[in-house]
Design an enzyme around this catalytic site. Sequence first.
Site, PDB file in Angstrom:
ATOM      1  N   ASN A 210       0.849  -1.185   0.000  1.00 37.03           N
ATOM      2  CA  ASN A 210       0.000   0.000   0.000  1.00 37.03           C
ATOM      3  C   ASN A 210       0.890   1.241   0.000  1.00 37.03           C
ATOM      4  O   ASN A 210       2.114   1.140   0.037  1.00 37.03           O
ATOM      5  CB  ASN A 210      -0.958  -0.010   1.200  1.00 37.03           C
ATOM      6  CG  ASN A 210      -0.194  -0.095   2.504  1.00 37.03           C
ATOM      7  OD1 ASN A 210       0.508   0.832   2.871  1.00 37.03           O
ATOM      8  ND2 ASN A 210      -0.295  -1.234   3.184  1.00 37.03           N
ATOM      9  N   ASP A 279      -4.182  -6.464   5.159  1.00 36.66           N
ATOM     10  CA  ASP A 279      -5.196  -7.314   5.788  1.00 36.66           C
ATOM     11  C   ASP A 279      -5.118  -8.745   5.273  1.00 36.66           C
ATOM     12  O   ASP A 279      -5.499  -9.677   5.972  1.00 36.66           O
ATOM     13  CB  ASP A 279      -6.595  -6.737   5.532  1.00 36.66           C
ATOM     14  CG  ASP A 279      -6.771  -5.414   6.272  1.00 36.66           C
ATOM     15  OD1 ASP A 279      -6.257  -5.312   7.403  1.00 36.66           O
ATOM     16  OD2 ASP A 279      -7.386  -4.482   5.706  1.00 36.66           O
ATOM     17  N   PRO A 305      -2.765 -12.095  10.465  1.00 41.32           N
ATOM     18  CA  PRO A 305      -3.093 -11.897  11.887  1.00 41.32           C
ATOM     19  C   PRO A 305      -3.207 -10.407  12.178  1.00 41.32           C
ATOM     20  O   PRO A 305      -2.487  -9.597  11.565  1.00 41.32           O
ATOM     21  CB  PRO A 305      -1.889 -12.494  12.619  1.00 41.32           C
ATOM     22  CG  PRO A 305      -0.787 -12.556  11.619  1.00 41.32           C
ATOM     23  CD  PRO A 305      -1.436 -12.665  10.265  1.00 41.32           C
ATOM     24  N   ILE A 307      -2.132  -7.787  14.350  1.00 46.68           N
ATOM     25  CA  ILE A 307      -1.034  -7.668  15.327  1.00 46.68           C
ATOM     26  C   ILE A 307      -1.490  -6.879  16.549  1.00 46.68           C
ATOM     27  O   ILE A 307      -1.288  -7.286  17.694  1.00 46.68           O
ATOM     28  CB  ILE A 307       0.186  -6.980  14.661  1.00 46.68           C
ATOM     29  CG1 ILE A 307       0.604  -7.782  13.423  1.00 46.68           C
ATOM     30  CG2 ILE A 307       1.339  -6.859  15.645  1.00 46.68           C
ATOM     31  CD1 ILE A 307       1.621  -7.088  12.542  1.00 46.68           C
ATOM     32  N   PHE A 323      -3.994   3.045  15.135  1.00 50.53           N
ATOM     33  CA  PHE A 323      -4.220   4.073  14.125  1.00 50.53           C
ATOM     34  C   PHE A 323      -5.299   3.576  13.176  1.00 50.53           C
ATOM     35  O   PHE A 323      -5.351   2.383  12.881  1.00 50.53           O
ATOM     36  CB  PHE A 323      -2.936   4.339  13.328  1.00 50.53           C
ATOM     37  CG  PHE A 323      -2.164   5.512  13.848  1.00 50.53           C
ATOM     38  CD1 PHE A 323      -1.493   5.429  15.057  1.00 50.53           C
ATOM     39  CD2 PHE A 323      -2.131   6.710  13.144  1.00 50.53           C
ATOM     40  CE1 PHE A 323      -0.793   6.510  15.559  1.00 50.53           C
ATOM     41  CE2 PHE A 323      -1.434   7.804  13.632  1.00 50.53           C
ATOM     42  CZ  PHE A 323      -0.766   7.706  14.835  1.00 50.53           C
ATOM     43  N   LYS A 337     -13.459   0.512  15.568  1.00 45.25           N
ATOM     44  CA  LYS A 337     -12.174  -0.206  15.647  1.00 45.25           C
ATOM     45  C   LYS A 337     -11.644  -0.216  17.062  1.00 45.25           C
ATOM     46  O   LYS A 337     -11.091  -1.203  17.543  1.00 45.25           O
ATOM     47  CB  LYS A 337     -11.138   0.462  14.728  1.00 45.25           C
ATOM     48  CG  LYS A 337     -11.121  -0.189  13.377  1.00 45.25           C
ATOM     49  CD  LYS A 337     -10.124   0.358  12.433  1.00 45.25           C
ATOM     50  CE  LYS A 337     -10.569  -0.068  11.044  1.00 45.25           C
ATOM     51  NZ  LYS A 337      -9.932   0.615   9.977  1.00 45.25           N
ATOM     52  N   LYS A 341     -11.045  -3.766  18.860  1.00 42.07           N
ATOM     53  CA  LYS A 341      -9.670  -4.152  19.219  1.00 42.07           C
ATOM     54  C   LYS A 341      -9.383  -3.903  20.703  1.00 42.07           C
ATOM     55  O   LYS A 341      -8.281  -4.171  21.165  1.00 42.07           O
ATOM     56  CB  LYS A 341      -8.661  -3.410  18.339  1.00 42.07           C
ATOM     57  CG  LYS A 341      -8.848  -3.708  16.847  1.00 42.07           C
ATOM     58  CD  LYS A 341      -7.657  -3.348  15.991  1.00 42.07           C
ATOM     59  CE  LYS A 341      -8.039  -3.444  14.511  1.00 42.07           C
ATOM     60  NZ  LYS A 341      -6.924  -3.540  13.601  1.00 42.07           N
TER      61      LYS A 341
END
Length: 398
Positions: A210, A279, A305, A307, A323, A337, A341
Site C-alpha cells: 500500500n 489485511d 493476523p 497484530i 491508528f 475499531k 480491538k
Amino acid sequence: MEQEPAKRILLGVTGGIAAYKAAELLRLLMKQGMEVQVAMTEAACRFITPTTMQGLSGKPVLTSQWDTGMADGMAHISPSRAADAIVIAPATADFIAKLAHGLANDLLSSLCLARNCPLLVAPAMNREMWQSAATQRNIAQLLADGVQVLGPDCGMQACGEEGMGRMLEAGRLAQDIAAFFQPKLFSGKKILITAGPTYEAIDAVRGITNRSSGKMGYAIAQAALEQGAEVVLVSGPTALAKPRGAQGVDVVSAAQMFEAVQQHVGDCDIFIGVAAVADYRVAQPSEQKIKKSAAALTLELVPNPDILAHVAGLPDPPFCVGFAAESEDLAKHAEQKRCVKNLPLLVGNLAQQAIGSDENELVLFDDSGSHVLPRADKLTLARLLMQHIAQRYEGAYK
Ligand code: C5P
C-alpha cells in the site's frame, strides 16, 4: 491540551565561515514558533552582518557590551535572563576554549558565563582544530559542565579538507534544539512502534502493498525518543532513515512484523501500531515469476493476523494505541475499531490527507470522547500525540 509558551532562544554567533548557516538556523527556529534574540561576536560580524540577522529576527542584534542601549546597563547579564536556552552556532575552537575556561572578555562569553539557563553549542572548525588535544580537552570540560554539544558533522570543509568539524546543517540543529525542549515524559519507558506498509509476495517479483510512507510512525518514534523513551521501531519497507537512538527492526511481510512484535513486546510499556498492515496475504505465493497467459488469474487471499488486536488481548498487555486511516466516516469507523480491538486510545486520520504527505490532521478517540490535533507537520503532531499518550498512560496505571 494547553499550548506551551514559545521558547526563547539567545542565538550566539561566533566568527567562523559556518556563520552563514546561522541565518538559516534563525529562520528555522522562528518557524518553529521560537523567539530568538541574536548576539554576535566581533569576528562573527566579519562573516555575516548584524543587519541580516536583525532583518530576520526583527530585533536589534547584540554585538557590544558597551553600547547596547539597555536601561539597566546589564548587557552582560540581562539577555540571558530572558532566554530559555543559549545556543552558540557556530561555536569556533576559540570560543569553545573561552567557555571551557570561563573567560568573559566580550559580550557573548560574558552572557554565557552569567547565564542561569542551559547552553547548547554547535562546534564548527577545521578538522585538525577539532581533533587537537586542546579542543578535545575543552569539549570534554564542556560536557562535564553540563553543556549540550550538537555535532560536529563529518564531510567536506570550507578549507577543502575533509573530516570531522563541519557545523551540523541548520535543519538538523533546529530539530535538535526543539528536541532538547521536549518534556522527558517517557524516561525509563520502553515503547514498541510498528510503521510503514507491509509487502505480501505474489511471486518472486510481484507483491501486494500500500502507499504508506512510514512518515507518521517514524515521526512518532522520533518524538518518543525526544521525550526520553527507549524505542523499538519495527518497520515495513520504507525509504526513511531510522531516527537516531531507535532500535530498528526491518521486516517485509505482516507475518514477519507479527513475529518481530511478539519478540519485543514482552517488556514494553506502550505499543503503538502505526503500520498499515496488509489485511490479506496470498495463500500460496509462487517461488517463480508467474507467466503471463490469456486466461484470467485468480489469487487466493487469506487474512493476516491482526497484530494490534493480538497485543491488546495479551494477559498483561502494554498500553495499546492504534491508528485508523479511513477514507470516509472517520469518527464512526475509528470508534468501532477502538471497541473491537479493545484499545484505550485510537488515532484516526483521513487516508487521503495522510498517506505519503508531510502533514496530517489527527483525531484522538478514547473513553473521554474525541480530541482533534489540527493540521500540522507530522513531527509536531507526533510530539503532541505523545504528550496525550503520556497523560492517558499515567491515568491508566495510577
Ligand atoms: O487495518 P486497520 O484499519 O484495522 O488498522 C487499525 C490498526 O490496527 C492500526 O493501528 C494497524 O497498525 C493495526 N493492524 C495490525 N495488524 C493488522 C491490521 C491492522 O496491527 N493485521
